[in-house]
Design an enzyme around this catalytic site. Sequence first.
Site, mmCIF file in Angstrom:
data_model
loop_
_atom_site.group_PDB
_atom_site.id
_atom_site.type_symbol
_atom_site.label_atom_id
_atom_site.label_comp_id
_atom_site.label_asym_id
_atom_site.label_seq_id
_atom_site.Cartn_x
_atom_site.Cartn_y
_atom_site.Cartn_z
ATOM 1 C CD GLU A 182 -7.456 -36.443 53.421
ATOM 2 O OE1 GLU A 182 -8.072 -37.070 52.539
ATOM 3 O OE2 GLU A 182 -6.672 -35.504 53.167
ATOM 4 C CE LYS B 2 -8.017 -37.251 48.313
ATOM 5 N NZ LYS B 2 -7.802 -36.884 49.706
ATOM 6 C CG ASP C 31 -24.508 -42.921 44.504
ATOM 7 O OD1 ASP C 31 -23.284 -43.011 44.705
ATOM 8 O OD2 ASP C 31 -25.113 -43.638 43.679
ATOM 9 C CG HIS D 84 -2.199 -32.964 55.658
ATOM 10 N ND1 HIS D 84 -3.439 -32.766 55.119
ATOM 11 C CD2 HIS D 84 -1.897 -34.262 55.483
ATOM 12 C CE1 HIS D 84 -3.864 -33.894 54.613
ATOM 13 N NE2 HIS D 84 -2.950 -34.833 54.836
HETATM 14 C C1 MEV Z 1 -5.514 -33.822 50.384
HETATM 15 O O1 MEV Z 1 -6.512 -34.754 50.719
HETATM 16 C C2 MEV Z 1 -6.064 -32.813 49.417
HETATM 17 C C3 MEV Z 1 -5.039 -31.830 48.867
HETATM 18 O O2 MEV Z 1 -3.948 -32.533 48.277
HETATM 19 C C4 MEV Z 1 -5.755 -30.995 47.828
HETATM 20 C C5 MEV Z 1 -4.854 -30.089 47.008
HETATM 21 O O3 MEV Z 1 -3.666 -30.387 46.838
HETATM 22 O O4 MEV Z 1 -5.397 -29.102 46.502
HETATM 23 C C6 MEV Z 1 -4.480 -30.960 49.954
#
Ligand code: MEV
Length: 453
Positions: A84, A279, A295, A392
């Site tokens: 990513e 995430k 793992d 991003h």
């Molecule tokens: C994107 O892979 C992860 C984010 O969405 C985490 C977050 O919102 O804290 C940017």
Amino acid sequence: MQAISGYSKLSKEEKLEWLARQVSHEPEAFIAEMKSYWHNDHSVQKLFDEFSENTLTNFYMPFGIVPNVLLNGELYAVPMVIEESSVVAAAAQSAKFWLTRGGFKAQVLGTKKIGQVHFLWEGDFLKLDVLFEDLKEKMLDNTALITKNMRQRGGGILDIELVNMTHIEPHYYQFKATFETCDSMGANFINTCLEEFARTFKQWAAVQEGFTEKERNPLIIMSILSNYTPECLVKAWVECPVAELGSFEGMDAEMFAFKFQKAITIAKNDVYRATTHNKGIFNGIDAVALATGNDFRAVEACGHVYAARDGKYRSLTDCTVENGIFRFWITVPLALGTVGGLTSLHPIVRRSFEILGYPNAQKLMQITAAIGLAQNFAAVKSLVTTGIQKGHMKMHLLNILRHFGATEEETKAAIEHFKHHVVSFSAVRDLLDKWREAAEIKRNHDTDSTATV
Ligand code: MEV
């Protein structure tokens, strides 16, 4: 697509050939492309092939590093494997930010791992309970050879408990064992011990004179480690006076700290936000786990359950702003290994350990937690200041350009253009269309002028 039996017995060439003929209109091109990713050193390729089954080729993922990670006073460059865009850049930005503010600190809070033998036993629990110490001794004796090396390294079986689970299911009990597996993740070690416990129990029960026929015949359901390791836990943190946070795109430090802390409170209490928040943390943790041959599925599964340990799924990070001090920390279970498994086999994993200065498992837990924290800091910082899309999409720009088959010249010009414009899939497409149309008109015009001359 046809079904096939004996696929695993085919040679790699035959496997590829079969698949290509099944799925591709251009089987030769399909095969050639898959083969083009084979390693040119046959022995290295053989090694990769044997990590799994039915291997056809290698799947490339970017391997990058986050420099400037100051952790407990030591500087690291941390390897990450992730596809990513912007994850490594975000962690790197965080690492640099905290480098001049004391860096990351981390402490391992525990290293215990868990395994269970699940069984049905139709009998009087008290009978088993009274004799359990005797059984436990036999279990320890019978695993003495398996645990010998681990004990020499300071680990082994820490305890075995008999747990009455009959409130869940009639006759259901567990042997719940705790292990110290030192620098290895320990899955094979734990499972081997558990299967020996189960065997010992069967043999032991069969000869217990005071037992009824049924009591002499326990039914072992399964013996397996638990990937939930809440006591294999690490904490990593950063802190500094609010004033030292600096300003963020026109936002002063107080407002930044205020909004940041609120964002964490939201992630602590709203499950929709908590999931995305965590995430982002695992963007960092998984990438280090992968780069070090660990793992990552086990690590993620455990982390998410830990995040819900009080019955509600919550953020793994916490933040306070008190008496002018900004504190931000993560507490996360990380069952990682630095020996065994892929760690000594995968050539790039070996390089990862070299890059990290050959950490032991506890140090790797600290490094990984710090990267999870760094990742979360970068994400939340963007979210409460510029918004996530600015950074991003900038990182994603190259992928979009590639998608539209941009030439090197177009790529350079687009990067320049999007320094001052918002990146989006359609904005990139429209810009390329505009340039390409203009180039086409110019070409036609030039051809017309030449023809006129
Ligand atoms: C994107 O892979 C992860 C984010 O969405 C985490 C977050 O919102 O804290 C940017």
